[in-house]
Write a protein that holds these residues in place. Structure first.
Motif, PDB file in Angstrom:
ATOM      1  N   UNK A  86       0.839  -1.199   0.000  1.00 57.96           N
ATOM      2  CA  UNK A  86       0.000   0.000   0.000  1.00 57.96           C
ATOM      3  C   UNK A  86       0.870   1.244   0.000  1.00 57.96           C
ATOM      4  N   UNK A  87       0.362   2.289  -0.613  1.00 59.80           N
ATOM      5  CA  UNK A  87       1.020   3.593  -0.563  1.00 59.80           C
ATOM      6  C   UNK A  87       0.152   4.535   0.259  1.00 59.80           C
ATOM      7  N   UNK A  88       0.749   5.185   1.253  1.00 55.46           N
ATOM      8  CA  UNK A  88      -0.003   6.175   2.024  1.00 55.46           C
ATOM      9  C   UNK A  88       0.560   7.545   1.707  1.00 55.46           C
ATOM     10  N   UNK A  89      -0.280   8.386   1.111  1.00 58.15           N
ATOM     11  CA  UNK A  89       0.158   9.726   0.737  1.00 58.15           C
ATOM     12  C   UNK A  89       0.375   9.827  -0.761  1.00 58.15           C
ATOM     13  N   UNK A  90      -0.607  10.417  -1.450  1.00 57.23           N
ATOM     14  CA  UNK A  90      -0.542  10.476  -2.904  1.00 57.23           C
ATOM     15  C   UNK A  90      -0.184  11.898  -3.341  1.00 57.23           C
ATOM     16  N   UNK A  91       0.779  12.488  -2.648  1.00 50.95           N
ATOM     17  CA  UNK A  91       1.295  13.796  -3.055  1.00 50.95           C
ATOM     18  C   UNK A  91       2.329  13.622  -4.161  1.00 50.95           C
ATOM     19  N   UNK A  92       3.128  14.687  -4.366  1.00 44.85           N
ATOM     20  CA  UNK A  92       4.158  14.635  -5.414  1.00 44.85           C
ATOM     21  C   UNK A  92       5.047  13.405  -5.297  1.00 44.85           C
ATOM     22  N   UNK A  93       5.578  13.225  -4.100  1.00 47.66           N
ATOM     23  CA  UNK A  93       6.544  12.151  -3.922  1.00 47.66           C
ATOM     24  C   UNK A  93       5.867  10.792  -4.042  1.00 47.66           C
ATOM     25  N   UNK A 113      -3.933   2.682  -2.434  1.00 47.61           N
ATOM     26  CA  UNK A 113      -3.333   3.944  -2.024  1.00 47.61           C
ATOM     27  C   UNK A 113      -4.291   4.617  -1.052  1.00 47.61           C
ATOM     28  N   UNK A 114      -3.734   5.460  -0.189  1.00 50.37           N
ATOM     29  CA  UNK A 114      -4.553   6.177   0.787  1.00 50.37           C
ATOM     30  C   UNK A 114      -4.151   7.639   0.788  1.00 50.37           C
ATOM     31  N   UNK A 115      -5.142   8.510   0.982  1.00 50.64           N
ATOM     32  CA  UNK A 115      -4.818   9.928   1.133  1.00 50.64           C
ATOM     33  C   UNK A 115      -5.888  10.592   1.982  1.00 50.64           C
ATOM     34  N   UNK A 116      -5.476  11.633   2.689  1.00 52.68           N
ATOM     35  CA  UNK A 116      -6.440  12.349   3.532  1.00 52.68           C
ATOM     36  C   UNK A 116      -7.214  13.401   2.737  1.00 52.68           C
ATOM     37  N   UNK A 117      -6.785  13.678   1.509  1.00 53.63           N
ATOM     38  CA  UNK A 117      -7.419  14.715   0.694  1.00 53.63           C
ATOM     39  C   UNK A 117      -8.631  14.120  -0.045  1.00 53.63           C
ATOM     40  N   UNK A 125      -4.709   5.775  -9.208  1.00 55.60           N
ATOM     41  CA  UNK A 125      -3.371   6.245  -9.562  1.00 55.60           C
ATOM     42  C   UNK A 125      -2.570   5.067 -10.082  1.00 55.60           C
ATOM     43  N   UNK A 126      -2.193   5.106 -11.330  1.00 57.26           N
ATOM     44  CA  UNK A 126      -1.445   4.008 -11.942  1.00 57.26           C
ATOM     45  C   UNK A 126      -2.154   2.673 -11.681  1.00 57.26           C
ATOM     46  N   UNK A 127      -3.456   2.674 -11.805  1.00 59.26           N
ATOM     47  CA  UNK A 127      -4.223   1.454 -11.597  1.00 59.26           C
ATOM     48  C   UNK A 127      -4.487   1.099 -10.146  1.00 59.26           C
ATOM     49  N   UNK A 128      -4.068   1.980  -9.245  1.00 55.92           N
ATOM     50  CA  UNK A 128      -4.182   1.718  -7.810  1.00 55.92           C
ATOM     51  C   UNK A 128      -5.316   2.579  -7.240  1.00 55.92           C
ATOM     52  N   UNK A 129      -6.381   1.996  -6.687  1.00 53.11           N
ATOM     53  CA  UNK A 129      -7.468   2.819  -6.157  1.00 53.11           C
ATOM     54  C   UNK A 129      -7.037   3.584  -4.904  1.00 53.11           C
ATOM     55  N   UNK A 130      -7.515   4.825  -4.795  1.00 53.43           N
ATOM     56  CA  UNK A 130      -7.161   5.652  -3.629  1.00 53.43           C
ATOM     57  C   UNK A 130      -8.320   5.701  -2.633  1.00 53.43           C
ATOM     58  N   UNK A 131      -8.057   5.271  -1.418  1.00 54.13           N
ATOM     59  CA  UNK A 131      -9.048   5.234  -0.338  1.00 54.13           C
ATOM     60  C   UNK A 131      -8.779   6.368   0.652  1.00 54.13           C
ATOM     61  N   UNK A 132      -9.778   6.713   1.465  1.00 54.39           N
ATOM     62  CA  UNK A 132      -9.517   7.686   2.540  1.00 54.39           C
ATOM     63  C   UNK A 132      -8.684   7.033   3.646  1.00 54.39           C
ATOM     64  N   UNK A 133      -7.965   7.859   4.397  1.00 52.85           N
ATOM     65  CA  UNK A 133      -7.142   7.336   5.496  1.00 52.85           C
ATOM     66  C   UNK A 133      -7.959   6.472   6.460  1.00 52.85           C
ATOM     67  N   UNK A 134      -9.227   6.862   6.645  1.00 53.85           N
ATOM     68  CA  UNK A 134     -10.053   6.129   7.613  1.00 53.85           C
ATOM     69  C   UNK A 134     -10.247   4.670   7.206  1.00 53.85           C
ATOM     70  N   UNK A 135     -10.029   4.363   5.926  1.00 53.02           N
ATOM     71  CA  UNK A 135     -10.227   2.985   5.463  1.00 53.02           C
ATOM     72  C   UNK A 135      -8.981   2.124   5.656  1.00 53.02           C
TER      73      UNK A 135
END
Lengths: 210, 210
Positions: A86-93, A113-117, A125-135
């Motif tokens: 898993x990736x946490x944080x889908x910012x620039x980096x 992937x997870x992000x708080x935004x 993102x690149x085929x990776x679904x982005x979930x909220x941090x709470x998930x």
């Protein structure tokens, strides 16, 4: 097999990449001194790594079978089915890391992937679904994810790491500029870009002045 | 002062960051055990690092003056004027690194970026002008750049590193997934994200299975 060190695992990963390049070039045999040159190491170390950690012996004059060695190292590194990540944080980096890794690593399956935004959640993102941090707790457990990449600010890294470890993560690759307190047995790989740059700058000055 | 090791420099960089956080919080004194806890190290190591590499002794019961120690570490790490830095490769990863570093590092001045893509040349990234690769020799010399960040594909990394070293670069921070052949005295810091991830995945599996 005996416990394999951190540094040996990093070298095996490098050998595998080099073997993959050789395979692409159609090379079928490789000798330890050739691998050593490519890896900036010594032939003796290559032979020791491959014998002790992978159980492969080269043959005199012929060396190793490239395809066979590639598979054997993969069996050590990846285990039977690879690791879900898993990736946490889908910012620039985080996005850059995702783009860099996606589709390239045979033993690594980017699952979530997870992000708080809220603007990023629900996107892919690149085929990776982005979930909220709470998930995090639910998704990590449901998808049997044991590896997480932290690309979030320092202030929230420890709390997120706790959630991840609670849910079963045992390996953290940490880009946040903070030393995480990990639980016993949990592996943390810190990639601290700012510290690396300060170190490079220091030694660049020493080299220029010597 | 004696030669300072790679690992000590990395710890000094970490201490400075921690001191900067303490300064922001208005703390004026810090004891070695507090710094050690924040840095995940031991108080004895903190005291040794600061005495041997920085020349600072804490006072009994009071410890170190936060602002003074921050400055003293900076004098070791940054030298008199800091280092001029170039980024080669303004792709996803290069831009992320630029965004991450820009404006944050007191001793590091991002002076120039380079890219082979004509669409990127002439633009400015985080205040950093982007030049064509062909301008590397001239710009590196003109701006007295000694540190370069390589965020380019493996295939071109060695050739670009040669150009940079020819022009006077003595420190390379290398994100390209390849082992660079550096000249004697040139410092190379490899940040190999794929190897780090494979390592994390391996040890995550070991931890989960033990």
């Amino acid at each position: 097999m005996a416990e394999i060190s951190d540094k040996t695992i990093a070298r095996l990963s490098l050998y595998r990449r080099l073997l993959s390049d050789l395979l692409e070039d159609g090379q079928t045999q490789v000798r330890s001194h050739e691998l050593a040159t490519l890896a900036n190491g010594s032939p003796a170390q290559v032979r020791r790594d491959l014998a002790e950690a992978v159980g492969c012996q080269g043959r005199p004059r012929q060396g190793y079978d490239v395809a066979g060695l590639f598979e054997s190292i993969g069996a050590v590194l990846d285990g039977p089915s690879g690791e879900n990540v898993a990736l946490v944080g889908v910012g620039n980096l985080g996005r850059a890391v995702l783009a860099y890794l996606a589709g390239r690593r045979p033993g690594v399956n980017l699952k979530a992937a997870f992000d708080s935004d809220p603007a990023k959640v629900g996107q892919s993102w690149m085929g990776c679904p982005c979930h909220p941090d709470a998930a995090i707790p639910r998704v990590i457990r449901e998808q049997s994810i044991r590896v997480a990449i932290l690309a979030i600010p320092a202030a929230s890294a420890q709390a997120v790491a706790e959630q991840l470890m609670d849910a079963g993560v045992t390996g953290l690759m940490n880009f946040a500029p903070v030393r995480l307190r990990a639980r016993p047995g949990v592996f943390v790989e810190n990639i601290d870009i700012a510290i690396s740059l300060e170190k490079t700058a220091y030694f660049a000055r020493q080299a220029a002045e010597s």
